[in-house]
Design a protein around this motif. Structure first.
Motif, mmCIF file in Angstrom:
data_model
loop_
_atom_site.group_PDB
_atom_site.id
_atom_site.type_symbol
_atom_site.label_atom_id
_atom_site.label_comp_id
_atom_site.label_asym_id
_atom_site.label_seq_id
_atom_site.Cartn_x
_atom_site.Cartn_y
_atom_site.Cartn_z
ATOM 1 N N MET A 7 0.081 0.169 -17.015
ATOM 2 C CA MET A 7 0.314 1.187 -15.998
ATOM 3 C C MET A 7 1.196 2.254 -16.652
ATOM 4 O O MET A 7 2.178 1.930 -17.325
ATOM 5 C CB MET A 7 1.018 0.559 -14.788
ATOM 6 C CG MET A 7 0.137 -0.498 -14.101
ATOM 7 S SD MET A 7 1.009 -1.484 -12.830
ATOM 8 C CE MET A 7 0.987 -0.346 -11.442
ATOM 9 N N GLN A 8 0.832 3.526 -16.467
ATOM 10 C CA GLN A 8 1.591 4.596 -17.125
ATOM 11 C C GLN A 8 2.892 4.872 -16.381
ATOM 12 O O GLN A 8 2.863 5.122 -15.172
ATOM 13 C CB GLN A 8 0.751 5.878 -17.185
ATOM 14 C CG GLN A 8 1.404 6.953 -18.026
ATOM 15 C CD GLN A 8 0.670 8.288 -17.951
ATOM 16 O OE1 GLN A 8 0.953 9.136 -17.121
ATOM 17 N NE2 GLN A 8 -0.283 8.469 -18.829
ATOM 18 N N VAL A 9 4.014 4.817 -17.097
ATOM 19 C CA VAL A 9 5.305 5.118 -16.467
ATOM 20 C C VAL A 9 5.934 6.392 -17.019
ATOM 21 O O VAL A 9 6.895 6.904 -16.442
ATOM 22 C CB VAL A 9 6.302 3.935 -16.593
ATOM 23 C CG1 VAL A 9 5.819 2.731 -15.778
ATOM 24 C CG2 VAL A 9 6.534 3.546 -18.047
ATOM 25 N N PHE B 188 -0.534 -5.128 -15.754
ATOM 26 C CA PHE B 188 0.600 -4.265 -15.422
ATOM 27 C C PHE B 188 1.125 -3.488 -16.637
ATOM 28 O O PHE B 188 1.659 -2.393 -16.509
ATOM 29 C CB PHE B 188 1.770 -5.085 -14.866
ATOM 30 C CG PHE B 188 1.411 -5.989 -13.728
ATOM 31 C CD1 PHE B 188 0.462 -5.626 -12.790
ATOM 32 C CD2 PHE B 188 2.060 -7.219 -13.588
ATOM 33 C CE1 PHE B 188 0.163 -6.467 -11.723
ATOM 34 C CE2 PHE B 188 1.770 -8.057 -12.534
ATOM 35 C CZ PHE B 188 0.822 -7.691 -11.600
ATOM 36 N N VAL C 121 12.175 -0.583 -12.586
ATOM 37 C CA VAL C 121 11.376 0.559 -12.127
ATOM 38 C C VAL C 121 9.907 0.162 -11.988
ATOM 39 O O VAL C 121 9.259 0.458 -10.973
ATOM 40 C CB VAL C 121 11.524 1.747 -13.115
ATOM 41 C CG1 VAL C 121 10.478 2.824 -12.839
ATOM 42 C CG2 VAL C 121 12.923 2.327 -13.022
ATOM 43 N N ASN D 92 -3.440 3.357 -12.686
ATOM 44 C CA ASN D 92 -2.373 2.353 -12.542
ATOM 45 C C ASN D 92 -2.763 1.299 -11.505
ATOM 46 O O ASN D 92 -2.568 0.094 -11.716
ATOM 47 C CB ASN D 92 -1.061 3.026 -12.125
ATOM 48 C CG ASN D 92 -0.400 3.783 -13.271
ATOM 49 O OD1 ASN D 92 -0.837 3.677 -14.416
ATOM 50 N ND2 ASN D 92 0.644 4.520 -12.978
ATOM 51 N N GLY E 293 0.788 -1.226 0.000
ATOM 52 C CA GLY E 293 0.000 0.000 0.000
ATOM 53 C C GLY E 293 0.821 1.277 0.000
ATOM 54 O O GLY E 293 0.281 2.357 0.199
ATOM 55 N N ALA F 186 6.043 -1.782 -4.223
ATOM 56 C CA ALA F 186 5.546 -0.752 -3.298
ATOM 57 C C ALA F 186 4.071 -0.990 -2.998
ATOM 58 O O ALA F 186 3.619 -0.844 -1.864
ATOM 59 C CB ALA F 186 5.751 0.645 -3.891
ATOM 60 N N ALA F 187 3.311 -1.382 -4.012
ATOM 61 C CA ALA F 187 1.867 -1.564 -3.833
ATOM 62 C C ALA F 187 1.516 -2.892 -3.155
ATOM 63 O O ALA F 187 0.655 -2.941 -2.292
ATOM 64 C CB ALA F 187 1.159 -1.460 -5.177
ATOM 65 N N PHE F 188 2.208 -4.009 -3.538
ATOM 66 C CA PHE F 188 1.809 -5.347 -3.088
ATOM 67 C C PHE F 188 2.693 -5.923 -1.994
ATOM 68 O O PHE F 188 2.277 -6.818 -1.279
ATOM 69 C CB PHE F 188 1.873 -6.358 -4.250
ATOM 70 C CG PHE F 188 0.836 -6.185 -5.300
ATOM 71 C CD1 PHE F 188 -0.449 -6.672 -5.108
ATOM 72 C CD2 PHE F 188 1.132 -5.551 -6.484
ATOM 73 C CE1 PHE F 188 -1.405 -6.530 -6.080
ATOM 74 C CE2 PHE F 188 0.177 -5.390 -7.471
ATOM 75 C CZ PHE F 188 -1.095 -5.884 -7.272
ATOM 76 N N ASP F 189 3.954 -5.533 -1.949
ATOM 77 C CA ASP F 189 4.908 -6.105 -0.993
ATOM 78 C C ASP F 189 4.885 -7.642 -1.040
ATOM 79 O O ASP F 189 4.629 -8.304 -0.028
ATOM 80 C CB ASP F 189 4.599 -5.592 0.417
ATOM 81 C CG ASP F 189 5.708 -5.892 1.414
ATOM 82 O OD1 ASP F 189 6.794 -6.353 1.006
ATOM 83 O OD2 ASP F 189 5.481 -5.685 2.628
ATOM 84 N N MET G 224 5.236 5.064 -5.755
ATOM 85 C CA MET G 224 5.287 4.518 -7.101
ATOM 86 C C MET G 224 5.741 5.658 -8.024
ATOM 87 O O MET G 224 5.248 6.784 -7.916
ATOM 88 C CB MET G 224 3.898 4.003 -7.507
ATOM 89 C CG MET G 224 3.425 2.865 -6.600
ATOM 90 S SD MET G 224 1.683 2.390 -6.853
ATOM 91 C CE MET G 224 1.799 1.400 -8.343
ATOM 92 N N ASN H 243 7.433 -0.298 -8.524
ATOM 93 C CA ASN H 243 6.068 0.218 -8.322
ATOM 94 C C ASN H 243 5.148 -0.888 -7.820
ATOM 95 O O ASN H 243 4.355 -0.686 -6.902
ATOM 96 C CB ASN H 243 5.516 0.794 -9.627
ATOM 97 C CG ASN H 243 6.131 2.141 -9.973
ATOM 98 O OD1 ASN H 243 6.853 2.720 -9.168
ATOM 99 N ND2 ASN H 243 5.849 2.640 -11.162
ATOM 100 N N LEU H 244 5.252 -2.071 -8.425
ATOM 101 C CA LEU H 244 4.389 -3.180 -8.019
ATOM 102 C C LEU H 244 4.728 -3.653 -6.612
ATOM 103 O O LEU H 244 3.839 -3.985 -5.819
ATOM 104 C CB LEU H 244 4.518 -4.344 -9.009
ATOM 105 C CG LEU H 244 3.966 -4.052 -10.409
ATOM 106 C CD1 LEU H 244 4.338 -5.164 -11.380
ATOM 107 C CD2 LEU H 244 2.452 -3.885 -10.355
ATOM 108 N N PHE I 193 1.599 3.380 -2.016
ATOM 109 C CA PHE I 193 1.316 3.913 -3.349
ATOM 110 C C PHE I 193 2.052 5.222 -3.630
ATOM 111 O O PHE I 193 2.390 5.520 -4.778
ATOM 112 C CB PHE I 193 -0.177 4.185 -3.510
ATOM 113 C CG PHE I 193 -1.075 3.036 -3.195
ATOM 114 C CD1 PHE I 193 -0.697 1.729 -3.468
ATOM 115 C CD2 PHE I 193 -2.324 3.259 -2.632
ATOM 116 C CE1 PHE I 193 -1.557 0.669 -3.187
ATOM 117 C CE2 PHE I 193 -3.187 2.212 -2.358
ATOM 118 C CZ PHE I 193 -2.804 0.915 -2.626
ATOM 119 N N VAL J 248 10.900 1.967 -2.436
ATOM 120 C CA VAL J 248 10.794 2.719 -1.191
ATOM 121 C C VAL J 248 11.185 1.843 0.009
ATOM 122 O O VAL J 248 10.892 0.648 0.043
ATOM 123 C CB VAL J 248 9.342 3.256 -1.019
ATOM 124 C CG1 VAL J 248 8.342 2.130 -0.910
ATOM 125 C CG2 VAL J 248 9.240 4.181 0.192
#
Lengths: 342, 342
Positions: free
Chosen positions: B161-163, B158, B242, A246, A156, B249-252, A161, B246-247, A158, B282
């Motif tokens: 998702m805009q990068v 995935f 990269v 996203n 989480g 950070a969101a899902f761990d 990202m 992002n993934l 987010f 992060v």
């Protein structure tokens, strides 16, 4: 009647609340959060003081704590928190021994999500993405009605990202993080960058000093129809929509809930966000696009969700939680015994 | 002994396989995928032919189908597929009636993830992110050991998702999608853009015509130490890292698995990806960074995962699946009755 208390430990204040089974705040107590350079014990004293103020002479069946920081996967420690003195102490076991009741610990965004799923905007949803826009971005993932915490308890995040390659530097050490473009700080920055472009209420609000401009000032001006403030919300809202697209591409949730102070602007923020979501999201013609809803529980959501977390745990799994409490205390005593023997 | 068959329906070919309980391919049959402008019935004929070739005279206990397209949340229909003729037909019910056995349907990336979690690189993981790098990006989210499909069955997209804001146009209608920077197509494009910068094996491989350059040519050159090809992998691998950050950070998740043809280059791709992950993610100092592993089951993963999906469903919930089969057939007959009466 049972008594479950939720405690939200934020960067500036502590809110403890006795919360009813329907999510109502029955009794509350507020304290200042001690400075991050204090001893962790000083924070524990403040929490104890707040919990006692709420409980009075009644027996407490459980306390849930929502902390503004990284909580480990086991829910035992606050590993790191930018505004709190905790650095990996076994907060849960220590407070369980001190208070002699079941204690559970999670981060504030996860507790907010529990509150919104149980009592708020996401009530009844199976899968939800909850985004909290404050100074930065807090977030939580709800899958199958439960908060997904992840291997490190760090799911989480987010706000970190990356949405812009070689973008703005972030406090986390990264660059181009979403919260640099979509948060209370980003809102103030977006308005600041526009000062001088057109006449605006914001000049007066910040006494002519752009550095004094805050998110709430921009919200207030936008609500009065100030074009410059509205443009700042358009920018932040669009970024909210792009980042949300996203997350929806990855999770495909039933609903997206947005809370936090920036959300006080309501549709001034969520309107542009919904528009950007519908234009950025993959496969819009082949799917139900999830609604983007404003959180309904406000600043007490963390405490409400924390109380709900411990209530559900104790009521659904009384033996597990009694056992794990005893184990946690035993571990703590063993650790102390060890350090005494050193 | 029971017989479960997995069928992978890709854009160019159909692979049907009898799969053992340990994930081994016992017997296989391959067919060409009919053109997307054919009648959907022609694809069903091809699937039937392949399933019969694998089954011979034996009774089939269940068939799982992995389709290269969007499969609805109920697993009944292929809603849309760029390379297949399906446009929302009730594929599962039709094939269940035709074959008189339990049939289950999901998209190919989700089936690949099931295979990798059950038998492959992610074996034993609770939470995993599976990324398939082919022409574009396929993806799947595994939470608590199960594939998370989402409200529309579209979780794991995935690649869209805009990068990059205002980035490269994507076939999905969006801009700056991750798969425009990280995929087989992106690899060929990255190499093409570098032609002329330095002497390279790629000039000869594509007969001097950059438009003929393909991902496999770049992989082959990189494996021979070609600097230009290696630079293309460095670029694609960094984008992989990269997006993976992002993934994560969101899902761990516990683990990230990367499959698909581009992954044939192994560490030439994954090395730069791991480096970019460790610098972009992060909270690296406060967490276990998940390993980024190469998928181990190769191009048959979709069929293996599809067989595993139907085996688990039938064995764990035999009554549910008998019931739902009957219901699906009843629905289908009712629908046909209605259309006859028109």
């Amino acid at each position: 009647m049972s008594l479950f208390i939720g405690v939200d430990v934020g960067g500036t204040k502590v809110l403890a609340a006795a919360v009813s089974t329907s999510g109502r705040l029955v009794r509350t107590a507020r304290r200042e959060t001690p400075d991050r350079n204090e001893d962790p014990m000083v924070v524990e004293d403040a929490l104890t003081d707040a919990v006692h103020a709420v409980a009075g002479s009644r027996r407490v069946d459980g306390v849930g704590i929502a902390a503004a920081g990284f909580v480990d996967a086991a829910g035992e420690r606050v590993m790191f928190a930018p505004h709190l003195p905790f650095r990996g102490e076994e907060v849960r076991a220590r407070l369980m021994e001190r208070w002699d009741t079941t204690v559970m610990l999670d981060n504030d965004a996860n507790c907010t999500a529990r509150a919104e799923v149980t009592y708020g905007a996401a009530r009844g949803a199976t899968d939800a993405v909850v985004i909290t826009l404050g100074t930065g971005i807090g977030g939580a993932v709800v899958i199958g009605g439960r908060v997904h915490r992840g291997r490190n308890g760090m799911a989480g995040e987010f706000g970190h990202m990356q949405v812009v390659p070689q973008g703005r530097a972030c406090e986390c050490g990264g660059v181009g993080c979403w919260e640099q473009y979509c948060s209370g700080n980003a809102l103030a920055r977006a308005a600041r960058a526009r000062l001088g472009e057109a006449p605006t209420l914001l000049e007066q609000a910040c006494d002519g000093d752009p550095d004094l401009l805050t998110g709430p000032m921009v919200t207030s001006a936008a609500e009065q129809g100030d074009q410059l403030a509205l443009a700042a919300f358009e920018e932040i809202g669009s970024w909210l929509g792009v980042g949300t697209a996203n997350l929806v591409a990855a999770f495909d949730p039933d609903v997206v809930v947005v809370g936090g102070g920036v959300c006080d602007a309501g549709d001034l923020l969520l309107g542009p966000a919904r528009h950007a979501l519908s234009t950025s999201l993959v496969g819009v013609g082949h799917r139900v696009v999830p609604p983007v809803l404003r959180a309904t529980l406000g600043p007490s959501a963390g405490a409400v969700g924390a109380a709900s977390m411990v209530r559900i745990a104790v009521q659904d799994h009384p033996r597990v939680f009694r056992t794990s409490g005893t184990r946690a205390r035993a571990r703590l005593r063993a650790a102390r015994g060890t350090s005494r023997r050193r």
